[in-house]
Design a protein around this motif. Structure first.
Motif, PDB file in Angstrom:
ATOM      1  N   THR A  22      -0.016   2.833  -9.794  1.00 30.60           N
ATOM      2  CA  THR A  22      -0.587   1.561  -9.362  1.00 30.60           C
ATOM      3  C   THR A  22      -1.158   0.801 -10.557  1.00 30.60           C
ATOM      4  O   THR A  22      -0.945  -0.408 -10.692  1.00 30.60           O
ATOM      5  CB  THR A  22      -1.682   1.799  -8.302  1.00 30.60           C
ATOM      6  N   GLU A  36      -5.705  -6.641  -4.442  1.00 29.33           N
ATOM      7  CA  GLU A  36      -4.966  -5.636  -3.679  1.00 29.33           C
ATOM      8  C   GLU A  36      -4.876  -4.325  -4.459  1.00 29.33           C
ATOM      9  O   GLU A  36      -4.974  -3.246  -3.879  1.00 29.33           O
ATOM     10  CB  GLU A  36      -3.566  -6.147  -3.322  1.00 29.33           C
ATOM     11  N   LYS A  99       1.688   5.565   3.328  1.00 30.93           N
ATOM     12  CA  LYS A  99       1.228   4.198   3.594  1.00 30.93           C
ATOM     13  C   LYS A  99       0.713   3.541   2.313  1.00 30.93           C
ATOM     14  O   LYS A  99       1.001   2.362   2.055  1.00 30.93           O
ATOM     15  CB  LYS A  99       0.123   4.210   4.651  1.00 30.93           C
ATOM     16  N   SER A 102       3.624   2.629   0.073  1.00 27.46           N
ATOM     17  CA  SER A 102       4.271   1.401   0.544  1.00 27.46           C
ATOM     18  C   SER A 102       3.487   0.168   0.116  1.00 27.46           C
ATOM     19  O   SER A 102       4.075  -0.840  -0.299  1.00 27.46           O
ATOM     20  CB  SER A 102       4.415   1.414   2.059  1.00 27.46           C
ATOM     21  N   ARG A 103       2.170   0.251   0.217  1.00 24.35           N
ATOM     22  CA  ARG A 103       1.330  -0.874  -0.229  1.00 24.35           C
ATOM     23  C   ARG A 103       1.471  -1.100  -1.724  1.00 24.35           C
ATOM     24  O   ARG A 103       1.509  -2.240  -2.188  1.00 24.35           O
ATOM     25  CB  ARG A 103      -0.130  -0.617   0.115  1.00 24.35           C
ATOM     26  N   ASN A 105       4.112  -0.352  -3.585  1.00 26.80           N
ATOM     27  CA  ASN A 105       5.431  -0.930  -3.818  1.00 26.80           C
ATOM     28  C   ASN A 105       5.491  -2.396  -3.410  1.00 26.80           C
ATOM     29  O   ASN A 105       6.246  -3.175  -3.991  1.00 26.80           O
ATOM     30  CB  ASN A 105       6.507  -0.133  -3.090  1.00 26.80           C
ATOM     31  N   ALA A 106       4.705  -2.770  -2.416  1.00 25.43           N
ATOM     32  CA  ALA A 106       4.690  -4.163  -1.963  1.00 25.43           C
ATOM     33  C   ALA A 106       4.060  -5.092  -2.998  1.00 25.43           C
ATOM     34  O   ALA A 106       4.232  -6.311  -2.913  1.00 25.43           O
ATOM     35  CB  ALA A 106       3.947  -4.269  -0.636  1.00 25.43           C
ATOM     36  N   SER A 109       7.488  -7.808  -6.822  1.00 27.01           N
ATOM     37  CA  SER A 109       8.349  -8.813  -6.209  1.00 27.01           C
ATOM     38  C   SER A 109       9.649  -8.147  -5.747  1.00 27.01           C
ATOM     39  O   SER A 109      10.009  -7.062  -6.204  1.00 27.01           O
ATOM     40  CB  SER A 109       8.658  -9.928  -7.206  1.00 27.01           C
ATOM     41  N   LYS A 110      10.346  -8.817  -4.865  1.00 28.65           N
ATOM     42  CA  LYS A 110      11.597  -8.273  -4.345  1.00 28.65           C
ATOM     43  C   LYS A 110      12.609  -8.085  -5.467  1.00 28.65           C
ATOM     44  O   LYS A 110      13.317  -7.075  -5.505  1.00 28.65           O
ATOM     45  CB  LYS A 110      12.151  -9.201  -3.275  1.00 28.65           C
ATOM     46  N   ARG A 113      11.729  -4.932  -7.432  1.00 24.60           N
ATOM     47  CA  ARG A 113      12.071  -3.709  -6.694  1.00 24.60           C
ATOM     48  C   ARG A 113      13.573  -3.441  -6.769  1.00 24.60           C
ATOM     49  O   ARG A 113      13.997  -2.299  -6.935  1.00 24.60           O
ATOM     50  CB  ARG A 113      11.609  -3.816  -5.242  1.00 24.60           C
TER      51      ARG A 113
END
Length: 120
Positions: A22, A36, A99, A102-103, A105-106, A109-110, A113
């Motif tokens: 992270t 975040e 969970k 996933s956060r 990885n979010a 940006s697309k 990824r």
């Protein structure tokens, strides 16, 4: 897990890996939401503390009263109880870990990824 020590090592190692990834994302990619990131790191720490506190469980039966002095049956029942408790704890931890992953990885940006998937 075989014992409390191994279980706690597993929790610390996986939490440290996720926290490190992270922070890596925060430092090396642009347009990352720092609030975040801080929330995810706080949740990782809370998950680690909560999981390690739950590791210590007590078996409420004893050989004399519950098993009529049969030490072999007592040991078998106690081992089964601890295996079940630790299994449930690991499952719960892994679900929460997923969970958080996933956060994390979010945060990317697309496009980033997709680029990471191609590199892997």
């Amino acid at each position: 897990m075989a014992n409390k020590r191994a279980l706690k090592k597993y929790f610390r190692a996986t939490a440290a890996d996720l926290a490190g990834e992270t922070v890596f994302v925060q430092q090396y990619f642009e347009n990352i939401n720092n609030d975040e990131v801080e929330a995810i790191l706080d949740d990782i720490l809370a998950l680690l503390i909560g999981a390690t506190q739950k590791v210590t469980v007590a078996y409420d039966k004893n050989v004399k009263e519950s098993f009529g002095g049969d030490a072999k049956a007592y040991r078998a029942a106690k081992a089964k109880y601890y295996k079940q408790c630790y299994g449930l704890l690991v499952d719960e931890y892994n679900e929460e870990y997923g969970k958080l992953l996933s956060r994390m990885n979010a945060l990317l940006s697309k496009e980033q990824r997709e680029a990471n998937r191609k590199m892997a």
